[in-house]
Write a protein that holds these residues in place. Structure first.
Motif, PDB file in Angstrom:
ATOM      1  N   VAL A  46       0.899  -0.951   0.088  1.00  0.00           N
ATOM      2  CA  VAL A  46       0.283  -0.047   0.155  1.00  0.00           C
ATOM      3  C   VAL A  46       0.746   1.373  -0.042  1.00  0.00           C
ATOM      4  O   VAL A  46       0.530   2.449  -0.313  1.00  0.00           O
ATOM      5  CB  VAL A  46      -0.471  -0.174   1.358  1.00  0.00           C
ATOM      6  N   LEU A  47       1.832   1.546   0.782  1.00  0.00           N
ATOM      7  CA  LEU A  47       2.805   2.682   1.264  1.00  0.00           C
ATOM      8  C   LEU A  47       3.999   2.478  -0.306  1.00  0.00           C
ATOM      9  O   LEU A  47       4.280   3.276   0.025  1.00  0.00           O
ATOM     10  CB  LEU A  47       2.808   2.484   2.310  1.00  0.00           C
ATOM     11  N   LEU A  48       4.210   1.463  -1.228  1.00  0.00           N
ATOM     12  CA  LEU A  48       4.994   1.686  -1.761  1.00  0.00           C
ATOM     13  C   LEU A  48       5.801   2.724  -2.539  1.00  0.00           C
ATOM     14  O   LEU A  48       6.304   3.196  -2.846  1.00  0.00           O
ATOM     15  CB  LEU A  48       5.242   0.699  -2.837  1.00  0.00           C
ATOM     16  N   ILE A  49       4.494   3.198  -3.586  1.00  0.00           N
ATOM     17  CA  ILE A  49       3.809   3.942  -4.526  1.00  0.00           C
ATOM     18  C   ILE A  49       4.300   5.629  -3.733  1.00  0.00           C
ATOM     19  O   ILE A  49       5.093   6.278  -4.087  1.00  0.00           O
ATOM     20  CB  ILE A  49       2.848   4.340  -5.214  1.00  0.00           C
ATOM     21  N   GLY A  51       6.061   5.713  -0.766  1.00  0.00           N
ATOM     22  CA  GLY A  51       7.647   6.049  -0.124  1.00  0.00           C
ATOM     23  C   GLY A  51       8.198   6.334  -1.100  1.00  0.00           C
ATOM     24  O   GLY A  51       9.382   7.357  -0.983  1.00  0.00           O
ATOM     25  N   ALA A  52       8.215   6.101  -2.680  1.00  0.00           N
ATOM     26  CA  ALA A  52       8.910   6.841  -3.633  1.00  0.00           C
ATOM     27  C   ALA A  52       8.699   8.008  -4.314  1.00  0.00           C
ATOM     28  O   ALA A  52       9.569   8.988  -4.327  1.00  0.00           O
ATOM     29  CB  ALA A  52       8.595   6.053  -5.512  1.00  0.00           C
ATOM     30  N   HIS A  60      16.388  11.244  -2.353  1.00  0.00           N
ATOM     31  CA  HIS A  60      16.193   9.738  -1.755  1.00  0.00           C
ATOM     32  C   HIS A  60      17.712   8.759  -1.035  1.00  0.00           C
ATOM     33  O   HIS A  60      17.051   7.917  -0.244  1.00  0.00           O
ATOM     34  CB  HIS A  60      17.051   8.887  -3.363  1.00  0.00           C
ATOM     35  N   GLY A  61      18.673   9.461  -0.896  1.00  0.00           N
ATOM     36  CA  GLY A  61      19.180   9.073   0.001  1.00  0.00           C
ATOM     37  C   GLY A  61      18.547   9.398   1.318  1.00  0.00           C
ATOM     38  O   GLY A  61      18.973   8.287   2.323  1.00  0.00           O
ATOM     39  N   ARG A  62      18.456  10.132   1.991  1.00  0.00           N
ATOM     40  CA  ARG A  62      18.102  11.146   3.324  1.00  0.00           C
ATOM     41  C   ARG A  62      16.370   9.520   3.646  1.00  0.00           C
ATOM     42  O   ARG A  62      16.734   8.903   4.790  1.00  0.00           O
ATOM     43  CB  ARG A  62      17.728  12.367   3.205  1.00  0.00           C
ATOM     44  N   VAL A  63      15.526   9.970   2.326  1.00  0.00           N
ATOM     45  CA  VAL A  63      14.991   8.967   2.580  1.00  0.00           C
ATOM     46  C   VAL A  63      14.657   7.595   2.809  1.00  0.00           C
ATOM     47  O   VAL A  63      14.231   6.970   3.615  1.00  0.00           O
ATOM     48  CB  VAL A  63      13.781   9.317   1.746  1.00  0.00           C
ATOM     49  N   HIS A  64      15.941   6.967   1.787  1.00  0.00           N
ATOM     50  CA  HIS A  64      16.307   5.177   2.515  1.00  0.00           C
ATOM     51  C   HIS A  64      17.122   5.301   3.559  1.00  0.00           C
ATOM     52  O   HIS A  64      16.695   4.254   4.392  1.00  0.00           O
ATOM     53  CB  HIS A  64      17.363   4.905   1.117  1.00  0.00           C
ATOM     54  N   LEU A  65      17.602   6.351   3.780  1.00  0.00           N
ATOM     55  CA  LEU A  65      18.129   5.600   5.893  1.00  0.00           C
ATOM     56  C   LEU A  65      17.427   6.377   6.189  1.00  0.00           C
ATOM     57  O   LEU A  65      16.966   5.330   7.389  1.00  0.00           O
ATOM     58  CB  LEU A  65      18.792   7.630   5.535  1.00  0.00           C
ATOM     59  N   ALA A  66      16.068   7.347   6.050  1.00  0.00           N
ATOM     60  CA  ALA A  66      14.738   7.037   7.034  1.00  0.00           C
ATOM     61  C   ALA A  66      13.906   5.370   7.069  1.00  0.00           C
ATOM     62  O   ALA A  66      14.116   5.304   7.928  1.00  0.00           O
ATOM     63  CB  ALA A  66      14.026   8.049   6.934  1.00  0.00           C
ATOM     64  N   GLY A  67      13.791   4.819   6.403  1.00  0.00           N
ATOM     65  CA  GLY A  67      12.899   3.693   5.943  1.00  0.00           C
ATOM     66  C   GLY A  67      13.614   3.121   6.586  1.00  0.00           C
ATOM     67  O   GLY A  67      13.631   1.708   6.960  1.00  0.00           O
ATOM     68  N   SER A  98      10.151  -0.398   4.436  1.00  0.00           N
ATOM     69  CA  SER A  98      10.538  -1.712   3.211  1.00  0.00           C
ATOM     70  C   SER A  98      10.367  -0.719   2.410  1.00  0.00           C
ATOM     71  O   SER A  98      10.963  -0.386   1.353  1.00  0.00           O
ATOM     72  CB  SER A  98      10.049  -2.691   3.305  1.00  0.00           C
ATOM     73  N   ALA A  99       8.567  -0.225   1.919  1.00  0.00           N
ATOM     74  CA  ALA A  99       8.170   0.790   1.575  1.00  0.00           C
ATOM     75  C   ALA A  99       8.466   1.993   1.531  1.00  0.00           C
ATOM     76  O   ALA A  99       8.574   2.103  -0.029  1.00  0.00           O
ATOM     77  CB  ALA A  99       6.696   0.982   1.932  1.00  0.00           C
ATOM     78  N   VAL A 100       9.467   2.554   2.658  1.00  0.00           N
ATOM     79  CA  VAL A 100       9.654   3.608   2.101  1.00  0.00           C
ATOM     80  C   VAL A 100      11.331   4.042   1.847  1.00  0.00           C
ATOM     81  O   VAL A 100      11.944   4.254   0.878  1.00  0.00           O
ATOM     82  CB  VAL A 100      10.350   4.479   3.216  1.00  0.00           C
ATOM     83  N   MET A 101      11.958   2.591   2.075  1.00  0.00           N
ATOM     84  CA  MET A 101      13.558   2.090   1.921  1.00  0.00           C
ATOM     85  C   MET A 101      13.451   1.746   0.692  1.00  0.00           C
ATOM     86  O   MET A 101      14.956   2.440  -0.051  1.00  0.00           O
ATOM     87  CB  MET A 101      13.840   1.370   2.783  1.00  0.00           C
TER      88      MET A 101
END
Length: 454
Positions: A46-49, A51-52, A60-67, A98-101
């Motif tokens: 549900v959260l995958l899109i 997250g993108a 992308h780097g900052r959000v990857h680390l948050a996820g 995972s959906a955020v990362m």
């Protein structure tokens, strides 16, 4: 980034092998086990899109680390859970992490590398996807069988914690922080669409999990119909939002693209078969036949290894074969699934014939999935590539979730009607499930051919 991708993929499959041990230790019901396995996929799909889109907005780097931080914290909480309800809740949070990362991985590869370097990076990405399923089953079996310090199943979650902390420390130094489009140019998050999609997914899938245990009350039969209605409302809302110039969660023009409907149907069918097969077979070989977690994990290796090998090599096959690969894959899957059920019939261990049947399932699923996904993404316009990728990734997870819910419910219902768990009754419940899975695979081929003619 790929280590984080591998860790998240591992957690989709590693819990299958640990499910019987979790059930025994936490006194969890069949429905609880299904939610432990499927809960991760609910929030992830549900959260995958969204997250993108967060990556586009905040980098992308900052959000990857948050996820990654959320995923690591949720893994620790899963490993320390004292009851099945706690574990289910923390699995939902883990899926959200995972959906955020995960959506940031491909975005960072595309934005960071070019030319031959990008090709090598994408090759490594594909390799991680290919081996993740096999590794999940085997690593899960090793960790549960090792019973480290008497912790039983808990290391399948706790193993993520040191890896996650290491990746956070390294990622904070090496990942770019400002690779998104920025808040001004990034597309909106479409929160109403997210709520509608999440509600629809839950209304359709959760009753499949809980209905069998509650003897199929009226609400469990009504809820999927309401969920289907909400899917229609969601599609109508997305269309209106697109006409107003907004940023829908799933762009309607992507859904209308020639061949996309066929791709969605086939990918959903493949993943439903894959998720359902892994779940019910794990229950049979461990709870019914008494296999150790390690032996159960190794049981799946032929399926996953062949899936990975075929998925990485089918492009080199003759061009004349390419259009027939997906229907042929569904047909091979159907035959191989039926063979698995037949060789297990009577409560035996299957013997030597079991391994060709497993390999056939892996090859068939790869042929049904990989060409379908590749052709669908290759056919869309470049400006729609991100939405198409998000749509198909979401369908992949929803298909997996539906397979665990539907075929898991069928397995437990059949087991109950046969009078309880034993090698023979478990084999009969498995036989019913694999025939239903084979029918689903056959429908994937036939429906695909019908839709393509239209």
């Amino acid at each position: 980034m790929l280590t984080a991708q591998f860790m998240a993929l591992l957690d989709v499959f590693i819990v299958n092998v640990a499910a019987p041990a979790i059930g025994s230790d936490l006194n969890a019901s069949g429905a609880d086990l299904q939610l432990v396995v499927a809960g991760y996929a609910i929030t992830y799909s549900v959260l995958l899109i969204t997250g993108a889109r967060l990556g586009d907005r905040f980098g992308h780097g900052r959000v990857h680390l948050a996820g990654l931080a959320l995923f690591t914290a949720a893994s620790l909480a899963c490993g320390l859970a004292r009851g099945s309800t706690e574990l289910i809740v923390f699995r939902l949070v883990q899926g959200a992490g995972s959906a955020v990362m995960i959506p940031q991985v491909l975005s960072l590869i595309q934005r960071t590398f070019g030319g031959e370097a990008r090709a090598r990076a994408l090759g490594a990405y594909a390799a991680v996807l290919a081996v993740g399923a096999a590794a999940g089953q085997v690593v899960g079996g090793v960790l549960v069988s090792a019973d480290l310090l008497g912790t039983g199943w808990r290391p399948v979650f706790l193993v993520n914690v040191p890896v996650g902390l290491f990746l956070l420390a390294v990622g904070g130094r090496v990942l770019p922080r400002g690779t998104g489009a920025g808040p001004e140019r990034a597309r909106g998050l479409d929160l109403p669409g997210l709520v509608l999609l999440g509600a629809a997914v839950c209304l359709v899938t959760v009753p499949l999990v809980l209905g069998q245990e509650e003897d199929w009350p009226a609400w469990s039969l009504l809820s999927p119909a309401v969920g289907a209605l909400l899917f229609a409302v969601f599609r109508g809302y997305e269309s209106r939002l697109a006409r107003r110039g907004g940023a829908p969660l799933i762009a309607p023009r992507v859904l209308r693209h020639p061949g996309m409907g066929l791709a969605v149907l086939r990918i959903a069918a493949v993943m439903a078969v894959n998720g359902g097969f892994l779940f019910v077979l794990t229950l049979h070989v461990q709870a019914g036949l008494g296999y150790s977690a390690l032996r159960a994990g190794l049981t799946f290796a032929p399926t996953a290894v062949v899936f990975g090998a075929v998925g990485l090599t089918w492009r080199r096959w003759p061009a004349a074969w390419q259009r027939a690969l997906a229907p042929a894959g569904f047909a091979l899957t159907a035959v191989s699934l039926a063979a698995v059920g037949l060789v297990f019939r009577g409560g035996g261990d299957g013997g030597a014939w079991l391994y060709p049947a497993y390999a056939g399932v892996g090859a068939g699923l790869a042929l049904a999935f990989s060409p379908t996904l590749t052709r669908a993404l290759a056919a869309v316009r470049p400006e729609d590539a991100a939405d198409a990728s998000g749509l198909l990734a979401t369908v992949t997870q929803i298909g997996q979730l539906a397979g665990v819910a539907a075929f898991g419910a069928l397995f437990f219902d059949r087991l109950e009607s046969l009078g309880g768990l034993a090698a023979y009754t478990s084999s009969q419940a498995l036989l019913t499930c694999v025939f239903a899975l084979a029918a689903t695979a056959a429908l994937g081929a036939v429906s695909g051919l019908v839709l393509r003619r239209r």
